[in-house]
Design an enzyme around this catalytic site. Structure first.
Site, PDB file in Angstrom:
ATOM      1  N   HIS A  19       0.870  -1.189   0.000  1.00  0.00           N
ATOM      2  CA  HIS A  19       0.000   0.000   0.000  1.00  0.00           C
ATOM      3  C   HIS A  19       0.903   1.233   0.000  1.00  0.00           C
ATOM      4  CE1 HIS A  19      -3.725   2.161   1.925  1.00  0.00           C
ATOM      5  NE2 HIS A  19      -3.042   2.974   1.142  1.00  0.00           N
ATOM      6  N   HIS A  21       1.434   4.935  -2.345  1.00  0.00           N
ATOM      7  CA  HIS A  21       1.084   5.836  -3.458  1.00  0.00           C
ATOM      8  C   HIS A  21       2.372   6.487  -3.931  1.00  0.00           C
ATOM      9  CE1 HIS A  21      -3.241   5.615  -2.391  1.00  0.00           C
ATOM     10  NE2 HIS A  21      -2.743   5.408  -1.181  1.00  0.00           N
ATOM     11  N   HIS A 199      -9.508   1.340  -1.348  1.00  0.00           N
ATOM     12  CA  HIS A 199      -9.435   1.938  -0.016  1.00  0.00           C
ATOM     13  C   HIS A 199     -10.857   1.917   0.543  1.00  0.00           C
ATOM     14  CE1 HIS A 199      -5.581   3.417  -1.334  1.00  0.00           C
ATOM     15  NE2 HIS A 199      -5.400   4.197  -0.300  1.00  0.00           N
ATOM     16  N   GLU A 202     -11.241   3.590   5.964  1.00  0.00           N
ATOM     17  CA  GLU A 202     -10.190   4.443   6.550  1.00  0.00           C
ATOM     18  C   GLU A 202     -10.921   5.524   7.369  1.00  0.00           C
ATOM     19  OE1 GLU A 202      -7.985   6.728   3.646  1.00  0.00           O
ATOM     20  OE2 GLU A 202      -6.338   7.162   5.031  1.00  0.00           O
ATOM     21  N   ASP A 280       1.872   3.872   2.917  1.00  0.00           N
ATOM     22  CA  ASP A 280       0.858   4.766   2.327  1.00  0.00           C
ATOM     23  C   ASP A 280       1.496   5.942   1.568  1.00  0.00           C
ATOM     24  OD1 ASP A 280      -1.722   5.456   1.662  1.00  0.00           O
ATOM     25  OD2 ASP A 280      -2.342   6.068   3.673  1.00  0.00           O
ATOM     26  N   ASP A 281       1.882   6.988   2.302  1.00  0.00           N
ATOM     27  CA  ASP A 281       2.487   8.183   1.686  1.00  0.00           C
ATOM     28  C   ASP A 281       3.684   8.605   2.544  1.00  0.00           C
ATOM     29  OD1 ASP A 281       0.274   8.883  -0.381  1.00  0.00           O
ATOM     30  OD2 ASP A 281      -0.806   8.568   1.488  1.00  0.00           O
TER      31      ASP A 281
END
Ligand code: ADE
Ligand code: ZN
Length: 340
Positions: A19, A21, A199, A202, A280-281
């Site tokens: 996961h 981005h 997603h 969340e 994630d980021d």
């Protein structure tokens, strides 16, 4: 943390990221460099000012800054540099396989060609496989705040590059944009042979997770934290071993949880869910894979055995072929036997 026994164990263990981005790996230093060569303005004066702005109260506050950052990406080389920088970073962290989201609409809506984006990313992935031995898959994610028509257009743009894309996904502003809004495009994507993920849960309710499973036929749920509010849903996820790609530091930074020790990971493990740890980021949330593992291990007092299971889960839940999965899981076991 990385100098403690558990920290060292985490740093060295072979693991997969599921996961991530790619636009969320854009470090401010590289952002300034690319902005300069593309003659693009950034609304901050320094790297420190950018980092200072990374304080979020929710998903939307983050997304506004994340999309603004991506605006300076124009040329194929920019997408290459962005992707290769991430791959070099995870190589140092013993991530040996990664499944990367990219958001084509973030770029095509600004006039950047789909081909420019994917060719830059793909070239970096091929280089990393050769130079660093990292394997990878690409997941094309639709922006759920846009309409389904835009997602369908994106799917059509992707078809000439079908061989490079393993799955489709769904990200961006969750609440008010349920999976049901994207049934047609996911159906078309499946007909074209793509796997699908989304997603869900969340910030959005457990019903969105159910919709992702039942209407979009996803094989993994990204985040999924709020599944715990629905016992039948938890049982189904556990029974079908649908993986949840959890992102502890993201959850903390976006106030999905108030403290890391409130993270539901242990509760989920207790219910038999197939959980994985991801970043994630990472450029926005203060850490890549190892920092996510360190953070959660410290907050929840995880053992080496727990870490080993999470690393094995990361391969089990991946889109790798079964034979390669087995080999990678064997690598994790071997590391555990040597370092326990
Ligand atoms: N896009 C990038 N990161 C995201 C996240 N955590 N949730 C939804 N969309 C995203
Ligand atoms: Zn995400």
């Amino acid at each position: 943390m990385h100098t403690t026994p558990i920290g060292k164990f985490i740093s060295g263990i072979p693991k997969a990221e599921l996961h991530l981005h790619i636009e969320g790996t854009f470090e401010p230093e590289l952002m300034f460099e690319i902005a300069r060569r593309n003659n693009k303005k950034i609304k901050y004066n320094s790297v420190e000012e950018v980092r200072d702005a990374y304080r979020f109260n929710n998903l939307q506050e983050f997304l506004d800054i994340y999309y603004a950052g991506a605006n300076v990406l124009i040329e194929e080389q920019d997408f290459y540099d962005l992707t290769f920088a991430y791959l070099k970073k995870i190589h140092e962290q013993n991530v040996i396989h990664t499944e990367i989201f990219f958001d084509p609409q973030t770029h095509t809506d600004r006039g950047v060609e789909f081909a420019t984006v994917i060719k830059g990313i793909r070239r970096a992935l091929e280089e990393a496989e050769k130079q660093l031995g990292i394997s990878s898959k690409l997941i094309m994610s639709f922006l759920r705040h846009l309409d389904e028509k835009s997602a369908i257009k994106t799917l059509h743009q992707a078809l000439p590059f079908k061989e490079w894309i393993t799955a489709v996904g769904l990200d961006s502003s969750e609440v008010g944009n349920p999976p049901s809004k994207f049934q047609q495009v996911f159906k078309k994507a499946q007909q074209e042979g793509f796997l699908s993920v989304a997603h869900a849960g969340e910030e959005g309710p457990p019903e969105y997770i159910l919709e992702a499973l039942n209407l979009l036929k996803v094989v993994r749920i990204d985040h999924g934290n709020r599944c715990l509010e629905n016992e039948d849903l938890v049982n189904e996820l556990a029974k079908r071993q649908i993986a949840l790609t959890l992102c502890p530091l993201s959850n903390l930074e976006l106030k999905v949880i108030q403290e890391l020790h409130h993270h539901p990971l242990n509760k989920m493990i207790g219910k038999g869910l197939l959980v994985t740890i991801n970043s994630d980021d990472p450029a926005y949330f203060g850490g890549y894979m190892n920092e996510n593992y360190y953070g959660i291990a410290k907050a929840l007092n995880l053992s080496k055995e727990d870490i080993c299971q999470l690393a094995k889960n990361s391969f089990q839940a991946s889109f790798l072929d079964e034979e390669i999965k087995k080999q990678m899981i064997e690598k994790v076991d071997k590391y555990y036997r040597k370092n326990k």
